[in-house]
Motif scaffolding. Sequence first.
Motif, PDB file in Angstrom:
ATOM      1  N   ASN A  31       0.819  -1.209   0.000  1.00 10.48           N
ATOM      2  CA  ASN A  31       0.000   0.000   0.000  1.00 10.48           C
ATOM      3  C   ASN A  31       0.853   1.260   0.000  1.00 10.48           C
ATOM      4  O   ASN A  31       1.852   1.340   0.724  1.00 10.48           O
ATOM      5  CB  ASN A  31      -0.904   0.045   1.243  1.00 10.48           C
ATOM      6  N   GLY A  32       0.424   2.239  -0.770  1.00  9.25           N
ATOM      7  CA  GLY A  32       0.997   3.567  -0.659  1.00  9.25           C
ATOM      8  C   GLY A  32       0.294   4.345   0.440  1.00  9.25           C
ATOM      9  O   GLY A  32      -0.615   3.836   1.101  1.00  9.25           O
ATOM     10  N   ARG A  33       0.706   5.609   0.612  1.00  3.35           N
ATOM     11  CA  ARG A  33       0.123   6.420   1.686  1.00  3.35           C
ATOM     12  C   ARG A  33      -1.376   6.605   1.506  1.00  3.35           C
ATOM     13  O   ARG A  33      -2.155   6.478   2.456  1.00  3.35           O
ATOM     14  CB  ARG A  33       0.823   7.788   1.729  1.00  3.35           C
ATOM     15  N   PHE A  34      -1.798   6.902   0.275  1.00  6.74           N
ATOM     16  CA  PHE A  34      -3.220   7.142   0.030  1.00  6.74           C
ATOM     17  C   PHE A  34      -4.045   5.894   0.325  1.00  6.74           C
ATOM     18  O   PHE A  34      -5.094   5.968   0.986  1.00  6.74           O
ATOM     19  CB  PHE A  34      -3.433   7.580  -1.420  1.00  6.74           C
ATOM     20  N   ALA A  35      -3.576   4.732  -0.141  1.00  8.45           N
ATOM     21  CA  ALA A  35      -4.306   3.486   0.097  1.00  8.45           C
ATOM     22  C   ALA A  35      -4.401   3.187   1.592  1.00  8.45           C
ATOM     23  O   ALA A  35      -5.442   2.715   2.072  1.00  8.45           O
ATOM     24  CB  ALA A  35      -3.628   2.331  -0.633  1.00  8.45           C
ATOM     25  N   ASN A  36      -3.334   3.470   2.343  1.00 11.36           N
ATOM     26  CA  ASN A  36      -3.365   3.224   3.784  1.00 11.36           C
ATOM     27  C   ASN A  36      -4.319   4.165   4.506  1.00 11.36           C
ATOM     28  O   ASN A  36      -5.041   3.760   5.417  1.00 11.36           O
ATOM     29  CB  ASN A  36      -1.962   3.346   4.381  1.00 11.36           C
ATOM     30  N   VAL A  37      -4.308   5.443   4.106  1.00 11.37           N
ATOM     31  CA  VAL A  37      -5.236   6.400   4.729  1.00 11.37           C
ATOM     32  C   VAL A  37      -6.672   5.951   4.489  1.00 11.37           C
ATOM     33  O   VAL A  37      -7.495   5.902   5.413  1.00 11.37           O
ATOM     34  CB  VAL A  37      -5.001   7.817   4.181  1.00 11.37           C
ATOM     35  N   MET A  38      -6.975   5.606   3.233  1.00  9.57           N
ATOM     36  CA  MET A  38      -8.327   5.153   2.910  1.00  9.57           C
ATOM     37  C   MET A  38      -8.652   3.863   3.653  1.00  9.57           C
ATOM     38  O   MET A  38      -9.766   3.695   4.178  1.00  9.57           O
ATOM     39  CB  MET A  38      -8.461   4.950   1.406  1.00  9.57           C
ATOM     40  N   GLY A  39      -7.693   2.946   3.710  1.00  7.82           N
ATOM     41  CA  GLY A  39      -7.924   1.681   4.383  1.00  7.82           C
ATOM     42  C   GLY A  39      -8.207   1.854   5.860  1.00  7.82           C
ATOM     43  O   GLY A  39      -9.130   1.237   6.404  1.00  7.82           O
ATOM     44  N   VAL A  40      -7.429   2.705   6.533  1.00  9.68           N
ATOM     45  CA  VAL A  40      -7.620   2.935   7.968  1.00  9.68           C
ATOM     46  C   VAL A  40      -8.948   3.644   8.221  1.00  9.68           C
ATOM     47  O   VAL A  40      -9.687   3.297   9.153  1.00  9.68           O
ATOM     48  CB  VAL A  40      -6.441   3.758   8.543  1.00  9.68           C
ATOM     49  N   VAL A  41      -9.260   4.640   7.408  1.00 11.18           N
ATOM     50  CA  VAL A  41     -10.523   5.377   7.574  1.00 11.18           C
ATOM     51  C   VAL A  41     -11.713   4.430   7.462  1.00 11.18           C
ATOM     52  O   VAL A  41     -12.612   4.428   8.311  1.00 11.18           O
ATOM     53  CB  VAL A  41     -10.633   6.509   6.539  1.00 11.18           C
ATOM     54  N   PHE A  42     -11.708   3.600   6.423  1.00 11.75           N
ATOM     55  CA  PHE A  42     -12.844   2.713   6.236  1.00 11.75           C
ATOM     56  C   PHE A  42     -12.844   1.558   7.212  1.00 11.75           C
ATOM     57  O   PHE A  42     -13.920   1.039   7.558  1.00 11.75           O
ATOM     58  CB  PHE A  42     -12.894   2.218   4.783  1.00 11.75           C
ATOM     59  N   LEU A  43     -11.675   1.148   7.697  1.00 14.28           N
ATOM     60  CA  LEU A  43     -11.662   0.150   8.764  1.00 14.28           C
ATOM     61  C   LEU A  43     -12.291   0.732  10.020  1.00 14.28           C
ATOM     62  O   LEU A  43     -13.072   0.059  10.714  1.00 14.28           O
ATOM     63  CB  LEU A  43     -10.231  -0.308   9.050  1.00 14.28           C
ATOM     64  N   ALA A  44     -11.983   2.010  10.319  1.00 14.30           N
ATOM     65  CA  ALA A  44     -12.598   2.676  11.475  1.00 14.30           C
ATOM     66  C   ALA A  44     -14.112   2.759  11.311  1.00 14.30           C
ATOM     67  O   ALA A  44     -14.877   2.535  12.266  1.00 14.30           O
ATOM     68  CB  ALA A  44     -12.005   4.072  11.649  1.00 14.30           C
ATOM     69  N   VAL A  45     -14.556   3.066  10.085  1.00 16.91           N
ATOM     70  CA  VAL A  45     -15.995   3.122   9.814  1.00 16.91           C
ATOM     71  C   VAL A  45     -16.640   1.764  10.069  1.00 16.91           C
ATOM     72  O   VAL A  45     -17.699   1.665  10.696  1.00 16.91           O
ATOM     73  CB  VAL A  45     -16.255   3.569   8.359  1.00 16.91           C
ATOM     74  N   THR A  46     -15.988   0.698   9.605  1.00 13.78           N
ATOM     75  CA  THR A  46     -16.572  -0.633   9.780  1.00 13.78           C
ATOM     76  C   THR A  46     -16.587  -1.049  11.250  1.00 13.78           C
ATOM     77  O   THR A  46     -17.505  -1.762  11.678  1.00 13.78           O
ATOM     78  CB  THR A  46     -15.799  -1.693   8.966  1.00 13.78           C
ATOM     79  N   VAL A  47     -15.605  -0.610  12.020  1.00 15.52           N
ATOM     80  CA  VAL A  47     -15.602  -0.918  13.456  1.00 15.52           C
ATOM     81  C   VAL A  47     -16.781  -0.231  14.136  1.00 15.52           C
ATOM     82  O   VAL A  47     -17.499  -0.848  14.950  1.00 15.52           O
ATOM     83  CB  VAL A  47     -14.273  -0.486  14.106  1.00 15.52           C
ATOM     84  N   VAL A  48     -17.009   1.042  13.826  1.00 13.45           N
ATOM     85  CA  VAL A  48     -18.160   1.760  14.384  1.00 13.45           C
ATOM     86  C   VAL A  48     -19.457   1.066  13.993  1.00 13.45           C
ATOM     87  O   VAL A  48     -20.360   0.854  14.817  1.00 13.45           O
ATOM     88  CB  VAL A  48     -18.166   3.229  13.907  1.00 13.45           C
ATOM     89  N   VAL A  49     -19.549   0.715  12.719  1.00 14.69           N
ATOM     90  CA  VAL A  49     -20.750   0.040  12.225  1.00 14.69           C
ATOM     91  C   VAL A  49     -20.961  -1.282  12.953  1.00 14.69           C
ATOM     92  O   VAL A  49     -22.085  -1.615  13.360  1.00 14.69           O
ATOM     93  CB  VAL A  49     -20.645  -0.197  10.698  1.00 14.69           C
TER      94      VAL A  49
END
Length: 409
Positions: free
Chosen positions: A376-394
Amino acid sequence: MKRIFAVALGLVTAIGGFVDIGNLVTSGVTGARFSMSLTWAIVVGTIGMTVYAEMAGRVAAVAGRPVFHVVRERLGVRFGLFNLLACCLLNLLTLAAEIGGIGMALELVSDVSYLLWVPLIALALWGALWRLPFKVIENLFGVIGLSLLVFIVALFWLPVDWGSLTSSALHPSVPPTEAYTTYFFYAVSLIGACLVPYQIIFFSSGGVEEGWTRSSMFQMRLNTIVGFPLGGVLSIAIMATSAVVLQPLGTDVGHLSQVGLPVALALGKVGLAFAIVGFFAATFAAGAEATLSTGYAVSQYFGWAWGKWLRPSSAPQFHVICLITMILGTMLVLTTIDPITITLVAVVLGAAAIPLTFLPVLVIANDRDYLGDQVNGRFANVMGVVFLAVTVVVSVVTLPLLFWTRGGA
């Protein structure tokens, strides 16, 4: 030209696989009850699915590792087993919902109860999995699934107040007749309908089956970056047609016929015929994917030989697991539990289990021992972490909302 054609078929497959019974039902229900106020949930779910499907596809192409191999390796045997059990339960519910959806599509054509179609549907599904090559299943039902584009045509054919529809999408609010808890329950349902774990398992395992390598990266990325968003647009179109036709009538969605009603009003019998064909193709393909995903997950966890291209004598456990899944899914539908109810429960519970599948994908996508310069590059990691956080909340709010709202009632 051959490569372009293969890419085009991959895009069609992504569209057909993305829009299953969960997307059809939840998009129709939310459009009828909330207009376009939950468009943002489809957008969030679609972007998240695109991000993680690309990671899973990259792992399959570069490291030759399907998702559940990674789950067991990274989460350990015990936690991986918990993940496996959750996956199998969700796949079973999904398969039952898809079989019910196929039955309801056939019921629209024949006026014969969907329950009478169920045994024949199960035989047809198993026959397709047994006899048809992997590529044929993907491409055939993906192409036929394009019939669902009729919802976009119907939207532009209907008398639409575009200003009101756009305002509802851009300025979401909870209708006075609905509770906030119900609104967020359906938001979770829409996200869960987009971020489906079995699609990640199927996508990565299918890539390994098809022999993806580094040279397949362009095709894989085009499939995910273009294909899944196109599926999201289709879900939004279904929501919009329900908002335009069903919401003013105060009609709630309890059957696929109501999801197809706006198309019938706009385009008549021909339009409805296209919609029914699309319903059949999307649910049939998703039923096949859910069945195969269970076989993939179990076989990969225990280290058994797996793959549709292998004969039963070469991968007996894989084929037996697929058969058992098909039988159990059929039996669940024959209990006469409403397929719409099964669908909503499946997408909500799926939303709760998303982090279990997505976390190891994010971890392995950053491991240079597996991916080398394709991590992963920086952008892919930022997106991955953001959406992982979203899925945890969900996942945290899913079950409380399910019980609090009594399944969105």
